[in-house]
Design a protein around this motif. Sequence first.
Motif, PDB file in Angstrom:
ATOM      1  N   ALA A  81      17.626 103.798  16.599  1.00 28.65           N
ATOM      2  CA  ALA A  81      17.275 102.838  15.329  1.00 28.65           C
ATOM      3  C   ALA A  81      16.215 101.835  16.024  1.00 28.65           C
ATOM      4  N   ASN A  82      15.156 101.559  15.161  1.00 29.69           N
ATOM      5  CA  ASN A  82      14.287 100.667  15.619  1.00 29.69           C
ATOM      6  C   ASN A  82      13.618 100.013  14.065  1.00 29.69           C
ATOM      7  N   PHE A  83      13.348  98.579  14.355  1.00 28.83           N
ATOM      8  CA  PHE A  83      13.083  97.871  13.112  1.00 28.83           C
ATOM      9  C   PHE A  83      11.741  97.702  12.534  1.00 28.83           C
ATOM     10  N   SER A  84      10.578  98.596  13.348  1.00 29.03           N
ATOM     11  CA  SER A  84       9.280  98.553  13.042  1.00 29.03           C
ATOM     12  C   SER A  84       8.722  99.504  13.276  1.00 29.03           C
ATOM     13  N   ALA A  85       8.685 100.609  12.462  1.00 29.27           N
ATOM     14  CA  ALA A  85       7.968 101.741  12.559  1.00 29.27           C
ATOM     15  C   ALA A  85       6.563 101.659  11.450  1.00 29.27           C
ATOM     16  N   LEU A  86       5.529 101.811  12.274  1.00 32.64           N
ATOM     17  CA  LEU A  86       4.145 101.284  11.595  1.00 32.64           C
ATOM     18  C   LEU A  86       3.589 102.233  10.594  1.00 32.64           C
ATOM     19  N   TYR A  87       4.350 103.511  10.716  1.00 29.21           N
ATOM     20  CA  TYR A  87       3.960 104.693   9.817  1.00 29.21           C
ATOM     21  C   TYR A  87       4.858 104.676   8.651  1.00 29.21           C
ATOM     22  N   GLY A  88       5.767 104.057   8.449  1.00 27.68           N
ATOM     23  CA  GLY A  88       6.686 104.147   7.152  1.00 27.68           C
ATOM     24  C   GLY A  88       8.178 104.111   7.608  1.00 27.68           C
ATOM     25  N   TYR A  89       8.777 104.420   6.586  1.00 25.34           N
ATOM     26  CA  TYR A  89      10.338 104.765   6.673  1.00 25.34           C
ATOM     27  C   TYR A  89      10.575 106.001   7.295  1.00 25.34           C
ATOM     28  N   ASP A  90      11.700 106.054   8.417  1.00 25.31           N
ATOM     29  CA  ASP A  90      11.746 107.567   8.883  1.00 25.31           C
ATOM     30  C   ASP A  90      13.169 107.607   9.145  1.00 25.31           C
ATOM     31  N   ILE A  91      13.695 108.435   8.170  1.00 28.32           N
ATOM     32  CA  ILE A  91      15.361 108.656   8.300  1.00 28.32           C
ATOM     33  C   ILE A  91      15.449 110.251   8.534  1.00 28.32           C
ATOM     34  N   ARG A  92      16.131 110.466   9.691  1.00 29.68           N
ATOM     35  CA  ARG A  92      16.357 111.907   9.948  1.00 29.68           C
ATOM     36  C   ARG A  92      17.858 112.101  10.455  1.00 29.68           C
ATOM     37  N   GLY A  93      18.207 113.610  10.197  1.00 29.44           N
ATOM     38  CA  GLY A  93      19.442 113.977  10.773  1.00 29.44           C
ATOM     39  C   GLY A  93      19.283 115.367  11.208  1.00 29.44           C
ATOM     40  N   GLU A  94      20.192 115.782  12.184  1.00 30.35           N
ATOM     41  CA  GLU A  94      20.082 117.224  12.746  1.00 30.35           C
ATOM     42  C   GLU A  94      21.288 117.380  13.313  1.00 30.35           C
ATOM     43  N   VAL A  95      21.821 118.645  13.130  1.00 37.10           N
ATOM     44  CA  VAL A  95      22.864 119.406  13.791  1.00 37.10           C
ATOM     45  C   VAL A  95      22.584 120.530  14.398  1.00 37.10           C
ATOM     46  N   PHE A  96      22.658 120.709  15.618  1.00 42.07           N
ATOM     47  CA  PHE A  96      22.611 121.988  16.469  1.00 42.07           C
ATOM     48  C   PHE A  96      23.774 122.512  16.920  1.00 42.07           C
ATOM     49  N   GLY A  97      23.904 123.892  16.821  1.00 40.05           N
ATOM     50  CA  GLY A  97      25.151 124.596  16.888  1.00 40.05           C
ATOM     51  C   GLY A  97      24.997 125.772  17.525  1.00 40.05           C
ATOM     52  N   SER A  98      26.216 126.353  17.511  1.00 39.02           N
ATOM     53  CA  SER A  98      26.458 127.773  18.279  1.00 39.02           C
ATOM     54  C   SER A  98      25.516 128.885  17.516  1.00 39.02           C
ATOM     55  N   LYS A  99      25.235 128.711  16.238  1.00 37.65           N
ATOM     56  CA  LYS A  99      24.589 129.744  15.645  1.00 37.65           C
ATOM     57  C   LYS A  99      23.091 129.507  15.107  1.00 37.65           C
ATOM     58  N   GLY A 100      22.764 128.205  15.301  1.00 39.58           N
ATOM     59  CA  GLY A 100      21.541 127.557  15.054  1.00 39.58           C
ATOM     60  C   GLY A 100      21.396 125.959  14.810  1.00 39.58           C
ATOM     61  N   MET A 101      20.416 125.633  13.869  1.00 37.97           N
ATOM     62  CA  MET A 101      20.205 124.237  13.730  1.00 37.97           C
ATOM     63  C   MET A 101      19.748 124.180  12.396  1.00 37.97           C
ATOM     64  N   VAL A 102      20.245 122.773  11.694  1.00 37.76           N
ATOM     65  CA  VAL A 102      19.935 122.367  10.607  1.00 37.76           C
ATOM     66  C   VAL A 102      19.382 120.938  10.440  1.00 37.76           C
ATOM     67  N   GLN A 103      18.283 120.403   9.729  1.00 36.58           N
ATOM     68  CA  GLN A 103      17.853 119.274   9.783  1.00 36.58           C
ATOM     69  C   GLN A 103      17.563 118.641   8.573  1.00 36.58           C
ATOM     70  N   ALA A 104      17.579 117.332   8.365  1.00 32.06           N
ATOM     71  CA  ALA A 104      17.424 116.664   7.255  1.00 32.06           C
ATOM     72  C   ALA A 104      16.598 115.606   7.307  1.00 32.06           C
ATOM     73  N   GLY A 105      15.950 114.946   6.145  1.00 30.22           N
ATOM     74  CA  GLY A 105      15.089 113.995   6.519  1.00 30.22           C
ATOM     75  C   GLY A 105      13.526 114.227   6.453  1.00 30.22           C
ATOM     76  N   ARG A 106      12.795 113.285   6.103  1.00 33.86           N
ATOM     77  CA  ARG A 106      11.355 113.544   5.759  1.00 33.86           C
ATOM     78  C   ARG A 106      10.557 112.168   5.833  1.00 33.86           C
ATOM     79  N   SER A 107       9.457 112.241   6.321  1.00 33.70           N
ATOM     80  CA  SER A 107       8.721 110.863   6.350  1.00 33.70           C
ATOM     81  C   SER A 107       7.778 110.794   5.566  1.00 33.70           C
ATOM     82  N   THR A 108       7.413 111.692   4.809  1.00 34.46           N
ATOM     83  CA  THR A 108       6.395 111.570   3.463  1.00 34.46           C
ATOM     84  C   THR A 108       6.781 111.399   2.480  1.00 34.46           C
ATOM     85  N   GLU A 109       6.000 110.509   1.614  1.00 31.76           N
ATOM     86  CA  GLU A 109       6.438 110.309   0.082  1.00 31.76           C
ATOM     87  C   GLU A 109       6.035 111.387  -0.898  1.00 31.76           C
ATOM     88  N   THR A 110       4.887 112.266  -0.578  1.00 32.81           N
ATOM     89  CA  THR A 110       4.434 112.948  -1.475  1.00 32.81           C
ATOM     90  C   THR A 110       4.165 114.342  -0.706  1.00 32.81           C
TER      91      THR A 110
END
Length: 389
Positions: free
Chosen positions: A245-274
């Motif tokens: 965590a950090n309280f001051s991202a100059l480029y805007g809100y950045d929330i992400r999640g990721e799981v890497f496993g034995s068969k692959g990876m999945v990611q969630a989260g985005r930084s762009t509004e449009t």
Amino acid sequence: MAYLQGHTATPAPAVRLGLIGAGWIGAFHAESVALRLPGAVLEAIADPAIDAASALAARLGVAKVSADPADLFADPDLDGVIIASPARFHSTLISQAAKAGKHVFCEKPAGLSLEELDAALADVAAAGVQFQVGFNRRYAEDFLAAKADIDAGVVGTPQLLRSLTRDPGTGSIQGAAKTPPWTVFLETLIHDFDTLNWFNSGAEPVNVYAVADALVEPGFKDQGFLDTAVVTVKYSNGAVAVAEANFSALYGYDIRGEVFGSKGMVQAGRSTETAARRYTAGGLSANTPRLNVELFKQAYTDELADFAATIAGLRNPADGAAASGSGGAGASVTPGGADARRALAVALACIESVTTGQPAAVAQPAAVARPAAVARPAAVEPSHNAAGA
């Protein structure tokens, strides 16, 4: 030709909710109930800052306003309450609401110690009311999609997980001097801890190692203010997770999640509004969200829709919402008492780790009883300001 005589449908009675805390997130929750939830009604608002409560009530057409939450607990017209007060009051308000027979939605964290939270959850279980905590990321479309893939085995066995929160900022943090100590863990990263626990369901967080500092506002470190943190979490199934965590991202809100496993990876989260992208002489650019209520507007709405649907189901299980307290979104999504406790246990272990400079054990789950199905009579006898995304 005239219409044939038919049966007139009787609309289901609206779920009547009260709000405790008329600050930033409380006001947004109030708007969600009043403007975006057809099956719910905002019946009352309470906040010791009576001017703020009165202004919010006037804007949304709410007739009942009080400086004392006890008035909401005593109101026979209310089915449930939304607690959006400062975190230090959460556990007490949960207990009071439950003892009054009100269903409870509480912003995170649900308590500041395991002892006070356990006592509150015991009152919830004894009263048999629904309890839901405000881990809104579970309702975000991309996080839901990632969770569905994980549950379907797309990534195989989770091995490495990641979750991050970077709040938008300008390089300085307004109100840093008034921010309670350990907020970075108890009110910010607690979202990430719940996300990691949810993604790695079936496993328990065992120990953590956390480092934290005041890198954005170093002048406030001596007052206990920390604005940057990285946490490593070891799980009982062997998986290792990192939260930051950090309280001051100059480029805007950045929330992400990721799981890497034995068969692959999945990611969630985005930084762009449009979805629009600008290609100019200055390079590539896109708009980014600057407020939690921009990034998670639908998720904030859907978590309250889940809460209201559960209450409606408890009143009349035949209407479709599960009377067991699983919530309209399903048991794997709706965050309850055990989830609130598990995330808080990780946050508290982080505080210990930073204090000692050593890894710290995570307190293991207590026997948190789930509310029993509540039999509601046909007539329905009805049973401040949190921050962060």
